[in-house]
Design an enzyme around this catalytic site. Structure first.
Site, PDB file in Angstrom:
ATOM      1  N   LYS A   1       0.844  -1.207   0.000  1.00 45.90           N
ATOM      2  CA  LYS A   1       0.000   0.000   0.000  1.00 45.90           C
ATOM      3  C   LYS A   1       0.872   1.245   0.000  1.00 45.90           C
ATOM      4  O   LYS A   1       1.640   1.462   0.930  1.00 45.90           O
ATOM      5  CB  LYS A   1      -0.911   0.031   1.234  1.00 45.90           C
ATOM      6  CG  LYS A   1      -1.967   1.130   1.103  1.00 45.90           C
ATOM      7  CD  LYS A   1      -2.713   1.387   2.396  1.00 45.90           C
ATOM      8  CE  LYS A   1      -2.114   2.516   3.193  1.00 45.90           C
ATOM      9  NZ  LYS A   1      -2.137   3.829   2.521  1.00 45.90           N
TER      10      LYS A   1
ATOM     11  N   GLU B   1      10.874   1.823   9.623  1.00 44.44           N
ATOM     12  CA  GLU B   1      11.720   2.992   9.335  1.00 44.44           C
ATOM     13  C   GLU B   1      10.879   4.220   9.642  1.00 44.44           C
ATOM     14  O   GLU B   1       9.926   4.512   8.924  1.00 44.44           O
ATOM     15  CB  GLU B   1      12.116   3.011   7.850  1.00 44.44           C
ATOM     16  CG  GLU B   1      12.928   1.820   7.400  1.00 44.44           C
ATOM     17  CD  GLU B   1      14.288   1.743   8.039  1.00 44.44           C
ATOM     18  OE1 GLU B   1      14.789   2.771   8.523  1.00 44.44           O
ATOM     19  OE2 GLU B   1      14.846   0.640   8.081  1.00 44.44           O
TER      20      GLU B   1
ATOM     21  N   CYS C   1      13.163  12.115   5.546  1.00 47.82           N
ATOM     22  CA  CYS C   1      13.419  11.708   6.937  1.00 47.82           C
ATOM     23  C   CYS C   1      14.877  11.944   7.325  1.00 47.82           C
ATOM     24  O   CYS C   1      15.215  11.989   8.498  1.00 47.82           O
ATOM     25  CB  CYS C   1      13.038  10.251   7.131  1.00 47.82           C
ATOM     26  SG  CYS C   1      13.811   9.175   5.914  1.00 47.82           S
TER      27      CYS C   1
ATOM     28  N   GLU D   1       9.738  16.300  15.139  1.00 45.35           N
ATOM     29  CA  GLU D   1       9.925  16.251  13.691  1.00 45.35           C
ATOM     30  C   GLU D   1       8.901  17.163  13.006  1.00 45.35           C
ATOM     31  O   GLU D   1       7.704  17.011  13.205  1.00 45.35           O
ATOM     32  CB  GLU D   1       9.738  14.812  13.200  1.00 45.35           C
ATOM     33  CG  GLU D   1      10.064  14.658  11.732  1.00 45.35           C
ATOM     34  CD  GLU D   1       9.781  13.262  11.205  1.00 45.35           C
ATOM     35  OE1 GLU D   1       8.752  12.680  11.568  1.00 45.35           O
ATOM     36  OE2 GLU D   1      10.609  12.770  10.417  1.00 45.35           O
TER      37      GLU D   1
HETATM   38  P1  NDP Z   1       2.356   7.901   8.136  1.00 44.07           P
HETATM   39  O1  NDP Z   1       2.865   7.114   9.271  1.00 44.07           O
HETATM   40  O2  NDP Z   1       1.150   8.745   8.340  1.00 44.07           O
HETATM   41  O3  NDP Z   1       1.983   6.940   6.920  1.00 44.07           O
HETATM   42  C1  NDP Z   1       2.887   6.018   6.347  1.00 44.07           C
HETATM   43  C2  NDP Z   1       2.098   4.940   5.642  1.00 44.07           C
HETATM   44  O4  NDP Z   1       1.367   4.191   6.601  1.00 44.07           O
HETATM   45  C3  NDP Z   1       1.056   5.482   4.658  1.00 44.07           C
HETATM   46  O5  NDP Z   1       0.926   4.580   3.581  1.00 44.07           O
HETATM   47  C4  NDP Z   1      -0.193   5.486   5.516  1.00 44.07           C
HETATM   48  O6  NDP Z   1      -1.345   5.494   4.754  1.00 44.07           O
HETATM   49  C5  NDP Z   1       0.001   4.195   6.279  1.00 44.07           C
HETATM   50  N1  NDP Z   1      -0.768   4.070   7.513  1.00 44.07           N
HETATM   51  C6  NDP Z   1      -1.262   5.047   8.313  1.00 44.07           C
HETATM   52  N2  NDP Z   1      -1.950   4.501   9.349  1.00 44.07           N
HETATM   53  C7  NDP Z   1      -1.858   3.154   9.213  1.00 44.07           C
HETATM   54  C8  NDP Z   1      -2.366   2.037   9.947  1.00 44.07           C
HETATM   55  N3  NDP Z   1      -3.107   2.189  11.042  1.00 44.07           N
HETATM   56  N4  NDP Z   1      -2.088   0.802   9.508  1.00 44.07           N
HETATM   57  C9  NDP Z   1      -1.338   0.611   8.412  1.00 44.07           C
HETATM   58  N5  NDP Z   1      -0.863   1.611   7.642  1.00 44.07           N
HETATM   59  C10 NDP Z   1      -1.114   2.874   8.043  1.00 44.07           C
HETATM   60  O7  NDP Z   1       3.575   8.729   7.600  1.00 44.07           O
HETATM   61  P2  NDP Z   1       3.571   9.802   6.427  1.00 44.07           P
HETATM   62  O8  NDP Z   1       3.024   9.194   5.171  1.00 44.07           O
HETATM   63  O9  NDP Z   1       2.952  11.051   6.959  1.00 44.07           O
HETATM   64  O10 NDP Z   1       5.135   9.992   6.177  1.00 44.07           O
HETATM   65  C11 NDP Z   1       5.901  10.865   6.908  1.00 44.07           C
HETATM   66  C12 NDP Z   1       6.694  10.135   7.960  1.00 44.07           C
HETATM   67  O11 NDP Z   1       7.484   9.115   7.387  1.00 44.07           O
HETATM   68  C13 NDP Z   1       7.663  11.038   8.669  1.00 44.07           C
HETATM   69  O12 NDP Z   1       7.594  10.826  10.056  1.00 44.07           O
HETATM   70  C14 NDP Z   1       9.012  10.588   8.155  1.00 44.07           C
HETATM   71  O13 NDP Z   1      10.075  10.833   9.031  1.00 44.07           O
HETATM   72  C15 NDP Z   1       8.796   9.149   7.941  1.00 44.07           C
HETATM   73  N6  NDP Z   1       9.787   8.623   7.003  1.00 44.07           N
HETATM   74  C16 NDP Z   1      10.762   7.784   7.485  1.00 44.07           C
HETATM   75  C17 NDP Z   1      11.754   7.330   6.643  1.00 44.07           C
HETATM   76  C18 NDP Z   1      12.810   6.394   7.123  1.00 44.07           C
HETATM   77  O14 NDP Z   1      13.443   5.752   6.291  1.00 44.07           O
HETATM   78  N7  NDP Z   1      13.051   6.261   8.414  1.00 44.07           N
HETATM   79  C19 NDP Z   1      11.787   7.746   5.232  1.00 44.07           C
HETATM   80  C20 NDP Z   1      10.705   8.596   4.856  1.00 44.07           C
HETATM   81  C21 NDP Z   1       9.742   9.022   5.719  1.00 44.07           C
HETATM   82  P3  NDP Z   1      -2.072   6.888   4.353  1.00 44.07           P
HETATM   83  O15 NDP Z   1      -1.044   7.884   4.018  1.00 44.07           O
HETATM   84  O16 NDP Z   1      -2.846   6.482   3.177  1.00 44.07           O
HETATM   85  O17 NDP Z   1      -2.894   7.268   5.532  1.00 44.07           O
END
Ligand code: NDP
Length: 479
Positions: free
Chosen positions: A173, A248, A282, A383
């Site tokens: 997803k 991550e 990130c 963050e």
């Molecule tokens: P989110 O945690 O909101 O979402 C990440 C993914 O998880 C999306 O596909 C989201 O879907 C999905 N998701 C949300 N809730 C659930 C759930 N209950 N069960 C399963 N899947 C779920 O993060 P963001 O998309 O806002 O991304 C930003 C964050 O990602 C920042 O904190 C950033 O630091 C981190 N990040 C970390 C990296 C690393 O390598 N450590 C690299 C890049 C980003 P949907 O968006 O459709 O709600």
């Protein structure tokens, strides 16, 4: 543009016929719809993956490798189309999508297509016991890959490529905010001859579609990149089912600048590590610590460079900073700027929304530099994930080390110095999964990638990713 789920090699509408609007961040307009997938859609994806697994897990490494490399080649051949789609969906400059996002997505498939042919297992001769042990690295079965919106195809494929290279079948997803390139990837996989059901992509909200994936009792491993709170939530659901987890998560990375560094190189790179992709990486160095003796000079020179960054429509070649990904995200970043003001932070530059002519409803923000008087203030601890950096001076190595480590995150750190002993001392003591010295975001895909503390658990990259996506089984033969 209406996009569909990719299940069993075919494109499907969501079974409930519920849809979500997809916004273009550069103008704030709805330009398409994406499936609001239900548990039933996730189940269909799981069934397709499960049926494909016996054959795919027994497909020769040469054949898997050939298909992965073919996907990589097709991504390269379609790079313009993919880059345009990514830029439109995310708001990032087209030039960045072309130079970084899409080439890296192609590299992910090429890299793991090659790596799987070199992934060997150990054997241990039990001398004196007339026995030999060997280790099988077996595919897990059906696994989940869930990725965020900031580097959409780049991070999506960073998970999918090792998962399928290792013989697993995937339910994936992408973020519902940036689904388009994931949708286009389905077409490429079919063209490359990836057998149906090996990769299944369901679109929808994290809280419903994502939730159905992580709760699925027979999806035995989850590779997730996203926010720390979501990671904690996933861990809570997954733990009682003993799912394998790679998380991550967020970062609040220090960028530590000593007076003995190569100044010009540091300055150029610091502009990039602060504001690349609108600061929505990130790994961005969002906390800048500068040795007191060069602090005032740095401040002047840095602001001068930041002023030159052009905020504009993502498709324009002159644009350095495009639109933030969504309206709620823009508001969240703005809130932090207000918090900084309340906390006695000084906005040295930026802090305001930008109106881009012809795209007045787009989500544009000035690159923002905040001088803080203490490392403990909120904007220095939490963050923000936008084009906002804090800066403050430091007096000694011990002081800066303490401040660098005094956050709940531990993803990456950047160090600017030409002193070898200091490099060794600090690299050892910085609490982060990655330390860059005199560079930033220089990536070698063989290296372990990931964070410590609240930045996650597990490592991606190279053989680490292939280890995650396989189960090690020891076989002991007495002869
Ligand atoms: P989110 O945690 O909101 O979402 C990440 C993914 O998880 C999306 O596909 C989201 O879907 C999905 N998701 C949300 N809730 C659930 C759930 N209950 N069960 C399963 N899947 C779920 O993060 P963001 O998309 O806002 O991304 C930003 C964050 O990602 C920042 O904190 C950033 O630091 C981190 N990040 C970390 C990296 C690393 O390598 N450590 C690299 C890049 C980003 P949907 O968006 O459709 O709600």
């Amino acid at each position: 543009m209406n996009i569909q789920n990719y299940i069993n090699g075919q494109f499907h509408n969501p079974s409930s016929n519920n849809w979500i609007d997809n916004y273009n961040p550069s103008n704030g307009e709805v330009y398409g719809r994406i499936p609001n997938s239900s548990k039933d859609d996730v189940e269909n994806a799981y069934i397709a993956a499960k049926s494909a697994f016996p054959s795919w897990s027994q497909t020769t490494l040469e054949e898997r490798s050939r298909i992965l490399i073919k996907i990589s080649e097709l991504l390269e051949a379609n790079s313009q189309r993919f880059a345009e789609a990514e830029s439109k969906d995310n708001g990032k400059p087209l030039s960045l999508a072309k130079a970084i996002d899409i080439p890296r997505a192609a590299s992910n498939f090429r890299f793991f297509g090659n790596a799987i042919t070199q992934f060997a297992s150990e054997s241990h001769e039990s001398i004196g016991q007339d026995a030999i042990n060997y280790t099988l690295k077996q595919a897990i079965g059906v696994v989940a890959c869930i990725s965020p919106w900031n580097l959409p195809l780049y991070l999506f494929t960073w998970k999918i490529a090792p998962a399928i290279a290792a013989g697993n079948c995937v339910v994936a997803k992408p973020s519902e905010i940036t689904p388009v390139t994931a949708y286009l990837l389905g077409e490429i996989c079919n063209e490359a001859g990836l057998p149906k059901g090996v990769l299944n992509i369901v679109h929808g909200l994290g809280t419903t579609t994502g939730q159905a994936i992580i709760e699925h009792p027979d999806i035995k491993a989850i590779s997730f990149t996203g926010g720390t709170a979501t990671g904690a939530h996933i861990a809570k659901i997954a733990a009682p089912m003993f799912k394998k987890l790679s998380l991550e998560l967020g970062g609040k990375n220090p960028n530590i600048i000593f007076a003995d560094c190569d100044y010009n190189d540091m300055l150029e790179t610091t502009v990039r590590s602060s504001f690349a992709n609108q600061g929505q990486i990130c790994l961005c160095g969002s906390r800048i610590f500068v040795e007191a003796s060069i602090y005032e000079t740095f401040k002047t020179d840095f602001i001068k460079k930041v002023k030159q960054l052009k905020v504009g429509h993502p498709s324009k070649t002159s644009t350095n900073i495009g639109a933030l990904v969504s309206k709620p995200h823009l508001e969240k970043v703005m809130q932090y700027i207000n918090i900084a003001k309340e906390d006695n932070g000084t906005i040295l530059y930026g802090g305001n929304k930008v109106i881009v002519k012809g795209y007045e409803n787009g989500y544009y923000l000035e690159p923002t530099v905040i001088e803080v008087s203490t490392d403990e203030c909120k904007v220095n601890q939490e963050e923000i994930f936008g084009p906002v950096v804090t800066i403050m001076p430091f007096n000694s190595e011990d002081d800066v080390l303490q401040m660098a480590n005094k956050v709940k995150y531990g993803l990456s750190a950047t160090l600017w110095t030409n002193n070898l002993k200091r490099t060794m001392r600090m690299s050892n003591q910085l609490q982060s999964g990655i330390v860059w010295v005199n560079t930033w975001m220089l990536r070698d895909l063989r290296t372990p990638f990931g964070g410590i503390k609240n930045s996650g658990i597990g490592r991606e990259g190279g053989f680490e990713a292939l280890r995650f996506f396989t189960e090690a089984k020891n076989v002991c033969i007495k002869y």
